[in-house]
Scaffold this motif. Structure first.
Motif, PDB file in Angstrom:
ATOM      1  N   SER A  49      -1.241  -6.324  17.930  1.00 31.49           N
ATOM      2  CA  SER A  49      -0.631  -7.528  18.527  1.00 31.49           C
ATOM      3  C   SER A  49       0.889  -7.490  18.361  1.00 31.49           C
ATOM      4  O   SER A  49       1.645  -7.784  19.292  1.00 31.49           O
ATOM      5  CB  SER A  49      -1.177  -8.801  17.880  1.00 31.49           C
ATOM      6  OG  SER A  49      -2.518  -8.975  18.210  1.00 31.49           O
ATOM      7  N   PHE A  50       1.314  -7.134  17.134  1.00 28.61           N
ATOM      8  CA  PHE A  50       2.754  -7.035  16.870  1.00 28.61           C
ATOM      9  C   PHE A  50       3.394  -5.984  17.785  1.00 28.61           C
ATOM     10  O   PHE A  50       4.447  -6.222  18.374  1.00 28.61           O
ATOM     11  CB  PHE A  50       3.019  -6.691  15.399  1.00 28.61           C
ATOM     12  CG  PHE A  50       4.467  -6.488  15.084  1.00 28.61           C
ATOM     13  CD1 PHE A  50       5.310  -7.577  14.930  1.00 28.61           C
ATOM     14  CD2 PHE A  50       5.005  -5.209  14.977  1.00 28.61           C
ATOM     15  CE1 PHE A  50       6.659  -7.400  14.654  1.00 28.61           C
ATOM     16  CE2 PHE A  50       6.347  -5.027  14.710  1.00 28.61           C
ATOM     17  CZ  PHE A  50       7.185  -6.120  14.550  1.00 28.61           C
ATOM     18  N   SER A  81      -5.644  -4.979  14.072  1.00 23.02           N
ATOM     19  CA  SER A  81      -5.526  -5.949  15.169  1.00 23.02           C
ATOM     20  C   SER A  81      -4.159  -6.631  15.145  1.00 23.02           C
ATOM     21  O   SER A  81      -3.495  -6.768  16.178  1.00 23.02           O
ATOM     22  CB  SER A  81      -6.635  -6.984  15.064  1.00 23.02           C
ATOM     23  OG  SER A  81      -6.462  -7.987  16.028  1.00 23.02           O
ATOM     24  N   ASP A  82      -3.719  -7.055  13.946  1.00 21.43           N
ATOM     25  CA  ASP A  82      -2.396  -7.685  13.807  1.00 21.43           C
ATOM     26  C   ASP A  82      -1.281  -6.702  14.186  1.00 21.43           C
ATOM     27  O   ASP A  82      -0.318  -7.077  14.863  1.00 21.43           O
ATOM     28  CB  ASP A  82      -2.177  -8.182  12.367  1.00 21.43           C
ATOM     29  CG  ASP A  82      -3.021  -9.412  12.029  1.00 21.43           C
ATOM     30  OD1 ASP A  82      -3.622  -9.988  12.973  1.00 21.43           O
ATOM     31  OD2 ASP A  82      -3.080  -9.775  10.833  1.00 21.43           O
ATOM     32  N   LYS A 133     -10.947  -6.303   6.616  1.00 17.89           N
ATOM     33  CA  LYS A 133      -9.504  -6.400   6.353  1.00 17.89           C
ATOM     34  C   LYS A 133      -8.733  -5.342   7.134  1.00 17.89           C
ATOM     35  O   LYS A 133      -7.687  -5.620   7.714  1.00 17.89           O
ATOM     36  CB  LYS A 133      -9.208  -6.255   4.854  1.00 17.89           C
ATOM     37  CG  LYS A 133      -9.476  -7.503   4.060  1.00 17.89           C
ATOM     38  CD  LYS A 133      -9.060  -7.322   2.596  1.00 17.89           C
ATOM     39  CE  LYS A 133      -9.342  -8.572   1.790  1.00 17.89           C
ATOM     40  NZ  LYS A 133      -9.011  -8.418   0.384  1.00 17.89           N
ATOM     41  N   LYS A 171      -8.596  -6.306  10.721  1.00 16.87           N
ATOM     42  CA  LYS A 171      -7.626  -7.413  10.885  1.00 16.87           C
ATOM     43  C   LYS A 171      -6.203  -6.858  10.869  1.00 16.87           C
ATOM     44  O   LYS A 171      -5.365  -7.239  11.699  1.00 16.87           O
ATOM     45  CB  LYS A 171      -7.835  -8.438   9.759  1.00 16.87           C
ATOM     46  CG  LYS A 171      -6.796  -9.526   9.680  1.00 16.87           C
ATOM     47  CD  LYS A 171      -7.078 -10.625  10.690  1.00 16.87           C
ATOM     48  CE  LYS A 171      -6.200 -11.826  10.429  1.00 16.87           C
ATOM     49  NZ  LYS A 171      -5.230 -12.077  11.455  1.00 16.87           N
ATOM     50  N   ILE A 172      -5.914  -5.961   9.921  1.00 20.84           N
ATOM     51  CA  ILE A 172      -4.571  -5.353   9.817  1.00 20.84           C
ATOM     52  C   ILE A 172      -4.265  -4.566  11.093  1.00 20.84           C
ATOM     53  O   ILE A 172      -3.180  -4.687  11.665  1.00 20.84           O
ATOM     54  CB  ILE A 172      -4.457  -4.465   8.559  1.00 20.84           C
ATOM     55  CG1 ILE A 172      -4.460  -5.344   7.297  1.00 20.84           C
ATOM     56  CG2 ILE A 172      -3.208  -3.596   8.615  1.00 20.84           C
ATOM     57  CD1 ILE A 172      -4.595  -4.576   5.982  1.00 20.84           C
TER      58      ILE A 172
END
Length: 194
Positions: free
Chosen positions: A39-40, A35-36, A29, A32-33
């Motif tokens: 990306s943002f 990585s997001d 998790k 993922k956070i």
């Protein structure tokens, strides 16, 4: 005790397995956070860069447009100044014509005199429009004219004051009329583009 120890061992083993699973899930998790978020951030940076480039282009285009408008205003003002100076120079040239040519212009203005008019002259015309000239024109036109004893506060030309109507034939007034009528034509000739 072996049974008891086996149960404790099983509980500890299950707890460790559960802990490893929870840690793995939490790490997944978190990854993922992160990585997001990356990306943002990357898309935000790209959009910010694009917005910056767009804003700079907008500012440059607006600045160019404003500069072009200012240049056109300045050119228009300069052209107006040149046209005005052209008329001013022409007026001065008329005022400084040789006496015989200047006299013809002033005496030509007296052709507009009507019966009962008072003729006002400026200092410039005092040797041209005299009592004798007024009497001569009065006789030729069969009208009564009077020469004003006081000189007008203008520089060149005459004023004919009659019954309720003054005819302002001063050089300044005549040249203003000419300027109003011919300004556009003079500007075209002065600034004709090849």
């Amino acid at each position: 005790m072996q049974g008891k120890e086996a149960i404790i061992e099983k509980i500890i083993s299950d707890a460790k397995l559960k802990e490893e699973t929870l840690i793995a899930e939490a790490k997944a998790k978190a990854d993922k956070i992160i990585s997001d978020a990356e990306s943002f951030c990357d898309s935000y940076k790209a959009k910010a860069q694009q917005d910056k480039v767009s804003a700079v282009e907008d500012i440059m285009n607006r600045s160019k447009t404003v500069a072009e408008l200012d240049a056109k205003k300045m050119l228009f003002g300069a052209k107006n100044d040149v046209v005005a100076k052209t008329f001013d120079m022409a007026l001065e040239k008329v005022k400084n014509l040789p006496k015989d040519k200047y006299s013809k212009i002033i005496l030509g203005m007296l052709s507009y005199a009507e019966d009962g008019d008072v003729v006002t002259i400026s200092k410039r015309e005092k040797d041209i429009v005299t009592e004798a000239v007024i009497k001569d024109i009065s006789a030729k036109k069969k009208i009564k004219l009077t020469l004003n004893k006081e000189l007008g506060k203008f520089d060149g030309g005459i004023v004919l004051s009659g019954k309720g109507v003054d005819k302002n034939l001063t050089l300044d007034s005549e040249f203003q009329i000419l300027k109003d009528e011919l300004e556009e034509e003079v500007a075209k000739k002065l600034f004709a583009e090849a």
